[in-house]
Design a protein around this motif. Structure first.
Motif, mmCIF file in Angstrom:
data_model
loop_
_atom_site.group_PDB
_atom_site.id
_atom_site.type_symbol
_atom_site.label_atom_id
_atom_site.label_comp_id
_atom_site.label_asym_id
_atom_site.label_seq_id
_atom_site.Cartn_x
_atom_site.Cartn_y
_atom_site.Cartn_z
ATOM 1 N N UNK A 1 71.437 1.170 2.596
ATOM 2 C CA UNK A 1 70.167 1.171 3.317
ATOM 3 C C UNK A 1 69.140 0.022 3.026
ATOM 4 N N UNK A 2 68.776 -0.614 4.002
ATOM 5 C CA UNK A 2 67.751 -1.576 3.915
ATOM 6 C C UNK A 2 66.263 -0.903 4.013
ATOM 7 N N UNK A 3 65.575 -1.213 2.944
ATOM 8 C CA UNK A 3 64.348 -0.757 3.139
ATOM 9 C C UNK A 3 63.310 -1.868 2.979
ATOM 10 N N UNK A 4 61.974 -1.549 3.989
ATOM 11 C CA UNK A 4 60.974 -2.583 3.829
ATOM 12 C C UNK A 4 59.752 -1.761 3.193
ATOM 13 N N UNK A 5 59.264 -2.361 2.016
ATOM 14 C CA UNK A 5 58.243 -1.458 1.504
ATOM 15 C C UNK A 5 56.774 -2.375 1.823
ATOM 16 N N UNK A 6 55.450 -1.667 1.902
ATOM 17 C CA UNK A 6 54.355 -2.350 1.895
ATOM 18 C C UNK A 6 53.868 -2.595 3.429
ATOM 19 N N UNK A 7 54.559 -1.735 4.479
ATOM 20 C CA UNK A 7 53.955 -1.810 5.802
ATOM 21 C C UNK A 7 52.657 -1.044 5.862
ATOM 22 N N UNK A 8 52.078 -1.263 7.022
ATOM 23 C CA UNK A 8 50.934 -0.501 7.656
ATOM 24 C C UNK A 8 50.787 0.917 7.210
ATOM 25 N N UNK A 9 50.030 1.341 6.355
ATOM 26 C CA UNK A 9 49.984 2.865 5.908
ATOM 27 C C UNK A 9 50.706 3.252 4.763
ATOM 28 N N UNK A 10 51.445 2.108 4.029
ATOM 29 C CA UNK A 10 52.437 2.601 3.072
ATOM 30 C C UNK A 10 51.365 3.020 1.798
ATOM 31 N N UNK B 1 57.480 6.917 -2.914
ATOM 32 C CA UNK B 1 58.311 7.836 -3.810
ATOM 33 C C UNK B 1 58.997 8.718 -2.613
ATOM 34 N N UNK B 2 58.583 8.689 -1.152
ATOM 35 C CA UNK B 2 59.535 9.396 -0.591
ATOM 36 C C UNK B 2 60.677 8.686 -0.253
ATOM 37 N N UNK B 3 60.560 7.416 -0.223
ATOM 38 C CA UNK B 3 61.655 6.591 -0.039
ATOM 39 C C UNK B 3 62.706 6.597 -1.271
ATOM 40 N N UNK B 4 62.153 6.662 -2.208
ATOM 41 C CA UNK B 4 63.100 6.769 -3.459
ATOM 42 C C UNK B 4 63.890 7.783 -3.598
ATOM 43 N N UNK C 1 62.259 5.920 3.835
ATOM 44 C CA UNK C 1 62.493 7.252 3.543
ATOM 45 C C UNK C 1 61.488 8.238 3.957
ATOM 46 N N UNK C 2 60.369 7.566 4.408
ATOM 47 C CA UNK C 2 59.143 8.283 4.500
ATOM 48 C C UNK C 2 58.778 8.678 6.471
ATOM 49 N N UNK D 1 55.395 -0.895 -9.528
ATOM 50 C CA UNK D 1 56.009 0.367 -9.106
ATOM 51 C C UNK D 1 57.276 0.290 -8.638
ATOM 52 N N UNK D 2 57.642 -0.700 -7.659
ATOM 53 C CA UNK D 2 58.906 -0.971 -6.955
ATOM 54 C C UNK D 2 60.063 -1.325 -8.369
ATOM 55 N N UNK D 3 59.629 -2.121 -8.906
ATOM 56 C CA UNK D 3 60.362 -2.787 -10.160
ATOM 57 C C UNK D 3 60.789 -1.621 -11.105
ATOM 58 N N UNK D 4 59.635 -0.835 -11.741
ATOM 59 C CA UNK D 4 60.027 0.065 -12.644
ATOM 60 C C UNK D 4 60.938 1.430 -11.770
#
Length: 462
Positions: free
Chosen positions: A330-339, A345-348, A297-298, A407-410
């Motif tokens: 919505x399927x999200x992929x967290x942790x990619x280059x520049x994350x 938090x923009x995605x959340x 979402x960023x 962070x993702x879990x919480x």
């Protein structure tokens, strides 16, 4: 030749997946005069015993093993399938030479052939080259010049060629009803090829960038057979993007309406090509849920991952779903280059705004050779040219690695509609098995609406 075809996939989370790749091979192999026996290991409690039994009973002259995936592509709870496949190959080689293929194999063919000890491998689509390979073997000819064929000890191979036309899978040798009963849907492929440039994606490597469409009458006939011959009532279109090209998707939907096919279905959708008119066509044809490959979402991360759409496209497509009462994820992929923490938090925040039925959050991005992400990982020092990628290796941005999982879990736990498979948030094998007892048809994430609160099994717990 007498052939034993084995689907090696045994993964059942989140669904057991019908071996559609292997079923595409049945017709060309039969037309070439081969005698086929099929063994699907997905529901076998003792797979090695099942393989040994069929080898002794049918005495095949060659064994073809389809490897769908190398692992479950989930961090940090990753599971590799390679050792199990290696054991199967060892058992089979006591009776006949082994040919390995499938999408999983095609990602790293030379490495997998060396690791498993298989005799031959077929890279890419096998409908045309596998019968040629078998003919060469029957005649004792040298196979080293065949495109897409690798053999033991080889360090190079001639690149594979796409098939001239995508045929129709032949399912009569498989237990289609078992998949519909246990997984709640049957899979249908309408096209191959992906023209997009997502940094991590392997579809263009496996199927090429040119989109090859199946004839719509063939697709309708396949669906009719699934309904009439196998009692299927729910479909999942397994195309990487159902709604591209948009005109083809619209034509297919209208043809399904005209055919009066009594099925519900869902598909993976690119928000950039979702119009009100196409969504109306999809609804009329029986679509009751869509899945967006949103990734983030960023705006910065969408650009980093080379996505073809913007945050505004995600907003527009989500609004269409709300207006028409369509369940959507919505399927999200967290942790990619520049994350960073901020982009996470923009995605959340965006998902809070869009309020989808479900958010499926994958943590870390699996690194495969020959992708842009692979080259980025090399540049960033996360891997080296000697890094072994047969076992799962994930890209996790150095900016977030120290607090990533926590962070993702919480944050996911604060939201009822989030599912994080690798972190066991609102999902686990036991939970999925329990849901399947209700014989749910369609995506299991639709059931998330009935959850009273978020659930989490700590890593390493029971």
């Amino acid at each position: 030749m007498k052939l034993l075809l084995i689907s090696a996939n045994r993964e059942r989370d989140p669904y057991p997946v019908f071996p559609i790749g292997l079923s595409f091979l049945v017709t060309p192999l039969t037309q070439a005069g081969h005698d086929l026996t099929v063994l699907d290991l997905c529901f076998e409690k003792e797979p090695e015993a099942a393989v040994s039994g069929l080898l002794a009973e049918h005495k095949p002259q060659a064994v073809v093993i389809s490897l769908r995936n190398l692992d479950n592509v989930t961090w940090p709870e990753s599971r590799s399938y390679l050792s199990g496949v290696t054991n199967l190959i060892t058992i089979c080689q006591t009776h006949a030479p082994v040919i390995i293929g499938g999408s999983g194999f095609s990602l790293m063919p030379l490495e997998i052939l060396a690791a498993t000890g298989a005799d031959y491998g077929v890279v890419g689509e096998g409908e045309e080259i596998l019968p040629r390979l078998l003919s060469y073997l029957e005649q004792g000819l040298d196979v080293s010049g065949l495109p897409g064929v690798v053999h033991g000890g080889a360090t190079t191979f001639v690149p594979s060629l796409p098939v001239s036309g995508v045929g129709t899978p032949e399912r009569s040798l498989f237990k289609v009803g078992h998949y519909h009963q246990e997984g709640g849907m049957a899979n249908v492929q309408t096209k191959r090829g992906c023209p997009f440039f997502c940094t991590y994606c392997t579809y263009p490597l496996l199927e090429g960038r040119a989109v090859r469409l199946r004839p719509i009458p063939d697709i309708l006939a396949e669906i009719r057979s699934l309904v009439d011959d196998h009692g299927v009532s729910y479909l999942y279109f397994v195309d990487d993007i159902f709604n591209y090209p948009p005109a083809f998707a619209a034509d297919l939907c209208r043809a399904m309406v005209a055919e009066r096919l009594p099925v519900k279905w869902s598909a993976f959708i690119n928000p950039d090509f979702m119009t009100p008119e196409l969504m109306d066509d999809m609804l009329a044809a029986g679509c009751d849920a869509v899945e967006f490959g949103s990734d983030s979402g960023s705006p910065a991360m969408l650009k980093s991952l080379h996505k073809s759409f913007t945050v505004e496209d995600l907003r527009r497509a989500s609004l269409l779903c709300h207006e028409r009462g369509m369940d959507f994820a919505h399927y999200l992929l967290f942790g990619g280059p520049g994350e960073t923490r901020e982009t996470i938090m923009e995605s959340f925040s965006l998902m809070d705004e869009l309020q989808p039925t479900a958010v499926i959050a994958m943590t870390g991005i699996r690194i495969y050779p020959n992708t842009v992400l692979y080259r980025t990982a090399l540049h960033d020092g996360l891997i080296t040219p000697s890094t072994q990628l047969l076992e799962p290796v994930f890209y996790i941005s150095p900016h977030v690695k120290d607090f990533f999982a926590d962070l993702i879990t919480s944050e996911a736990m604060k939201r009822r509609n989030w599912v994080a498979p690798g972190l066991e948030v609102n999902t686990s094998s036991a939970m999925l098995d329990a849901i399947r007892l209700f014989k749910v048809k369609g995506p299991l994430w639709k059931m998330i609406k009935s959850l009273g609160r978020s659930h989490h099994r700590p890593l390493g717990g029971c």
